[in-house]
Design an enzyme around this catalytic site. Structure first.
Site, PDB file in Angstrom:
ATOM      1  N   LYS A 140      96.860  15.726  34.035  1.00  0.00           N
ATOM      2  CA  LYS A 140      97.531  14.619  34.716  1.00  0.00           C
ATOM      3  C   LYS A 140      97.684  14.945  36.196  1.00  0.00           C
ATOM      4  CE  LYS A 140      99.998  12.990  30.657  1.00  0.00           C
ATOM      5  NZ  LYS A 140     101.183  13.122  29.814  1.00  0.00           N
ATOM      6  N   GLN A 197     107.302  14.808  29.958  1.00  0.00           N
ATOM      7  CA  GLN A 197     106.330  15.112  28.893  1.00  0.00           C
ATOM      8  C   GLN A 197     107.045  15.360  27.562  1.00  0.00           C
ATOM      9  OE1 GLN A 197     102.848  15.134  29.184  1.00  0.00           O
ATOM     10  NE2 GLN A 197     102.898  15.396  26.979  1.00  0.00           N
ATOM     11  N   ASP A 203     105.706   5.623  31.864  1.00  0.00           N
ATOM     12  CA  ASP A 203     105.309   5.766  30.463  1.00  0.00           C
ATOM     13  C   ASP A 203     105.635   4.504  29.669  1.00  0.00           C
ATOM     14  OD1 ASP A 203     103.908   7.934  29.562  1.00  0.00           O
ATOM     15  OD2 ASP A 203     105.656   9.265  29.466  1.00  0.00           O
TER      16      ASP A 203
END
Ligand code: NAD
Length: 298
Positions: free
Chosen positions: A54, A98, A121
Site C-alpha cells: 500500500k 490495518q 476503507d
C-alpha cells in the site's frame, strides 16, 4: 492468457494511472497533495506485506504516505489518541487502520473513531448507511474493486442473479449493496446456508469471499457464469507454497464465461481502490467539487 480471464493486474494499473493524473490536476489547482495515513499494529506477516504494498503504491501515484507502526501491546486509548490526531491533521486525507487489530483492542471502536470523510476503507457506520441508502459515500475497497471489474463487462445487471458467498462487513455485505445498485437480483450465502451448491447453480454471477481454498467447483456453476474470486488462501502444493482463491480455478475455467485469477484478479484492485478512495476523499477536504467516479474511470 485465456480470453476468459479478467485481468485485475492490468485494470488496477490503469486505475492507478488515472488516480495519479487526477491527483496531479488537484495539486496544480490547490497546491495540495493527498495524504494517506496507514496504521499498522503488531507483527502479523500478511498485514506487513499488505501495508508495504500500500505504501509503495501510494508513493507511486504521487500521494504522501504517512506511516505509524505500533507495538502489539499498544493500548486502545493510545490508538484512539492517534486516530484523533490523524483526524485533525490537515496533511492527512485518508486514514487506514490495518486489520486485524490485537484482541485487547475493540476494532469497531477504533474504526468508528475515524472521521467518516477520511474513512478510505469505507467501514464507518455513516459510510455503510450511505452505501445502503444509495448515497455517495466512501465504499470498502475490495467490493468497490469487484464492482469496477463487473462494470467493465456490464453496467446494468437487470435480470441477472448474483450470488455472493460470504457475509462479512468488509466484502460480502457491501458487495450486495453495490450489486443491487447495478440492478442485479442478489442472494447472500454464508456458513449457515443450506445446499449452497444449488444456489450457486442458479447464479449468473458468483462472488466468492469465504476463505476456503478452492471451495467452488465446476459442478456448482452454471455454464457461462461470471466468477469473481475474492479469496486469498495460502496453501502448500507439490512442496511449494502457493496462493489460491475460493474457487477451483482450473476446474471452473472451461465452464464459466469470465473469471478473476488468484493472484492477479481482485487483489490488486483493492489497493487501486484504496488510492481511488483517497483521491475522492481529498476533493471536499481541499474545497473542490468531487468528480463522478465514472468520469475518473472512463
Ligand atoms: P470472513 O472470515 O470475515 O468471512 C467469511 C464469510 O464466509 C463469512 O460470512 C462466513 O459465513 C462465510 N463462510 C464460511 N464458511 C462457509 C461455508 N462453508 N459456506 C458458505 N459460506 C461460508 O472473511 P472476509 O474478510 O470476507 O474474506 C473472505 C476471503 O476473501 C478470505 O480468503 C480473505 O483473505 C479474502 N479477502 C481478499 C481481499 C482482496 O483484496 N482480494 C480482501 C479481503 C478479503
Amino acid at each position: 492468457m485465456s480470453n476468459k480471464i479478467i485481468d485485475g493486474k492490468l485494470i488496477s494499473s490503469e486505475i492507478r494511472e488515472k488516480v495519479k493524473k487526477f491527483g496531479s490536476q488537484l495539486k496544480n489547482k490547490t497546491g495540495k497533495v493527498p495524504g494517506l495515513a496507514v496504521v499498522l499494529v503488531g507483527e502479523n506477516p500478511a498485514s506487513r506485506v499488505y501495508v508495504k504494498n500500500k505504501i509503495e503504491k501510494t508513493i507511486e501515484v504521487g500521494f504522501n504516505s504517512i506511516e505509524h507502526k505500533l507495538s502489539e501491546k499498544v493500548s486502545e486509548n493510545e490508538l484512539i489518541d492517534l486516530v484523533d490526531k490523524l483526524n485533525n491533521d490537515e496533511n492527512v486525507q485518508g486514514i487506514l487502520v490495518q486489520l486485524p487489530l490485537p484482541e485487547h483492542v475493540n476494532s469497531d471502536k477504533i474504526l468508528d473513531r475515524i472521521k467518516p470523510e477520511k474513512d478510505v476503507d469505507g467501514f464507518h457506520a455513516n459510510n455503510v448507511g450511505k452505501l445502503w441508502s444509495g448515497l455517495n459515500s466512501l465504499v470498502p475497497c475490495t467490493p468497490l474493486g469487484c464492482s469496477i471489474l463487473i462494470k467493465k463487462i456490464s453496467k446494468d445487471l437487470s435480470g441477472k442473479h448474483a450470488v455472493i458467498i460470504g457475509r462479512s462487513n468488509i466484502v460480502g455485505k457491501p458487495m450486495a449493496a453495490l450489486l443491487l445498485e447495478m440492478n442485479a437480483t442478489v442472494t447472500i450465502c454464508h456458513s449457515r446456508t443450506k445446499d449452497l451448491e444449488s444456489v450457486c447453480k442458479n447464479a449468473d454471477i458468483i462472488v466468492a469471499a469465504v476463505g476456503i481454498p478452492e471451495m467452488v467447483k465446476s459442478n456448482w456453476i452454471k455454464e457461462g457464469s461470471i466468477i469473481i474470486d475474492v479469496g486469498i488462501n495460502r496453501i502448500e502444493r507439490d512442496a511449494k507454497k502457493i496462493l489460491v482463491g475460493d474457487v477451483d480455478y482450473d476446474d471452473c475455467l472451461t465452464k464459466c464465461s469470465l473469471i478473476t485469477p488468484v493472484p492477479g484478479g481482485v487483489g490488486p484492485m483493492t489497493i487501486a481502490c484504496l488510492l481511488l478512495n483517497t483521491l475522492l476523499a481529498s476533493y471536499p477536504q481541499f474545497n473542490q467539487p468531487t468528480p463522478d467516479l465514472s468520469s475518473i474511470l472512463e
